[in-house]
Design an enzyme around this catalytic site. Sequence first.
Site, PDB file in Angstrom:
ATOM      1  N   HIS A   1      70.105   9.433  -1.134  1.00 40.28           N
ATOM      2  CA  HIS A   1      71.199   8.590  -0.655  1.00 40.28           C
ATOM      3  C   HIS A   1      71.851   7.834  -1.810  1.00 40.28           C
ATOM      4  CE1 HIS A   1      68.877   4.759  -0.777  1.00 40.28           C
ATOM      5  NE2 HIS A   1      67.853   5.485  -0.347  1.00 40.28           N
TER       6      HIS A   1
ATOM      7  N   HIS B   1      64.241  -2.823  -3.555  1.00 44.15           N
ATOM      8  CA  HIS B   1      64.909  -3.968  -2.924  1.00 44.15           C
ATOM      9  C   HIS B   1      64.534  -5.307  -3.549  1.00 44.15           C
ATOM     10  CE1 HIS B   1      65.318  -1.517   1.102  1.00 44.15           C
ATOM     11  NE2 HIS B   1      65.726  -0.843   0.030  1.00 44.15           N
TER      12      HIS B   1
ATOM     13  N   GLU C   1      72.121   4.879   4.055  1.00 43.92           N
ATOM     14  CA  GLU C   1      70.713   4.991   4.430  1.00 43.92           C
ATOM     15  C   GLU C   1      70.072   3.631   4.628  1.00 43.92           C
ATOM     16  OE1 GLU C   1      66.337   5.196   3.799  1.00 43.92           O
ATOM     17  OE2 GLU C   1      67.827   4.150   2.576  1.00 43.92           O
ATOM     18  N   GLU C   2      70.585   2.615   3.949  1.00 46.82           N
ATOM     19  CA  GLU C   2      69.945   1.301   3.929  1.00 46.82           C
ATOM     20  C   GLU C   2      70.359   0.389   5.078  1.00 46.82           C
ATOM     21  OE1 GLU C   2      67.552   0.779   2.127  1.00 46.82           O
ATOM     22  OE2 GLU C   2      67.722   1.734   0.169  1.00 46.82           O
TER      23      GLU C   2
ATOM     24  N   ASP D   1      73.668   4.903  -1.428  1.00 43.68           N
ATOM     25  CA  ASP D   1      73.857   3.467  -1.229  1.00 43.68           C
ATOM     26  C   ASP D   1      72.641   2.665  -1.666  1.00 43.68           C
ATOM     27  OD1 ASP D   1      72.489   4.644   1.004  1.00 43.68           O
ATOM     28  OD2 ASP D   1      72.774   2.786   2.131  1.00 43.68           O
TER      29      ASP D   1
ATOM     30  N   GLU E   1      63.296  10.167  -2.490  1.00 42.48           N
ATOM     31  CA  GLU E   1      62.960   8.755  -2.362  1.00 42.48           C
ATOM     32  C   GLU E   1      61.818   8.427  -3.326  1.00 42.48           C
ATOM     33  OE1 GLU E   1      64.074   6.184  -0.772  1.00 42.48           O
ATOM     34  OE2 GLU E   1      65.182   6.830   1.002  1.00 42.48           O
TER      35      GLU E   1
END
Length: 357
Positions: free
Chosen positions: A70, A331, A128-129, A72, A157
């Site tokens: 992904h 994150h 995705e987030e 984003d 991932e």
Amino acid sequence: MPELDLNSDVVTLTAAVCDIESVSHHESDLADAVEAALRALPHLEVVRDGNAVIARTDLGRAERVVLAGHLDTVPLTDPPNLPVRRENGMLVGRGTTDMKGGVAVQLRLAATLTEPTRDVTYVFYDAEEVEDVHNGLRRLGETRPELLGADFAVLLEPTDGGIEGGCKGTLRVDVRAEGVAAHSARPWNGRNAIHAAGDILARLSAYETRTARVDGLDYHEALNAVGISGGIAGNVIPDACTVTVNYRFAPDRSGEEALAHVREVFEGYDVVLGDTADGARPGLDRPAAQAFVAALGLPVTAKEGWTDVARFSTLGVPAVNFGPGDPNLAHTDDERCAEQQIIDAEAALRRWLDGDH
């Protein structure tokens, strides 16, 4: 428009991808840069779908595999944790772990593997987030499933450089205990629903979890209360109490089978489904998967959480998770990824896809 140099080394490319901000719903600049870079490669067919970009080889190989990631990220910090900086063998900044190191690996392979031993579909998707309804891979699976068809898929991932096969499914239900309201000074006139919910909690405490072996991997199931609510005032006996329960189930069960099992556990109570998502089998019996494991030379463990590999499973495509970055750093304000893991991930996938050349 920002440009990406796919001839640069994978670490430099990772930094460049990270420095194009792409917080969820704002991926267009990065998607534009990815699309432009890939359209310059004559050996690829390129499709744009919203802010998702799909590039494919068409060499008539016996197998097709998917590499997906992904575009984003979660929001930046204040002050922003971009541009990326290099510190002691680490790339530091938003997206380095989740998951632009993996995206850069995909881009490098797309640019440099002109004749892979298997046909390859490279998928770069959006959103995705954020809430599942916006997920770009979900959108492609529902509207353009032919673009995702393959014998095997790898989701890049972060896995700290290991291989995690498939994933568990997840299901959330509300289990409701009924009572009769009354004044708390005269509780004998009612029936306390919160007290009645003790039986629900007792069943959870006594529940014996299952370990299921699927395609050679052990998935450990879990059934847990994750919330409880009841009561309307400090002087009222509550007439209802709801226990929210989360079930993480092995990929040998469908969502329907998992729900039926949970209803059996809580027989006699009202069980209301909140949401569910099927798991994914790793498909380690497939030739492409076996070649992948052999080429990487790494042990495979079961993915105990849920990831987008399940979207491939829905389409009949077994999948694993493999990518650079420690997921524990995703994150975080000081998100970072070891440069060597990015380099090693590119080399490992290259061995798999270009082993005969």
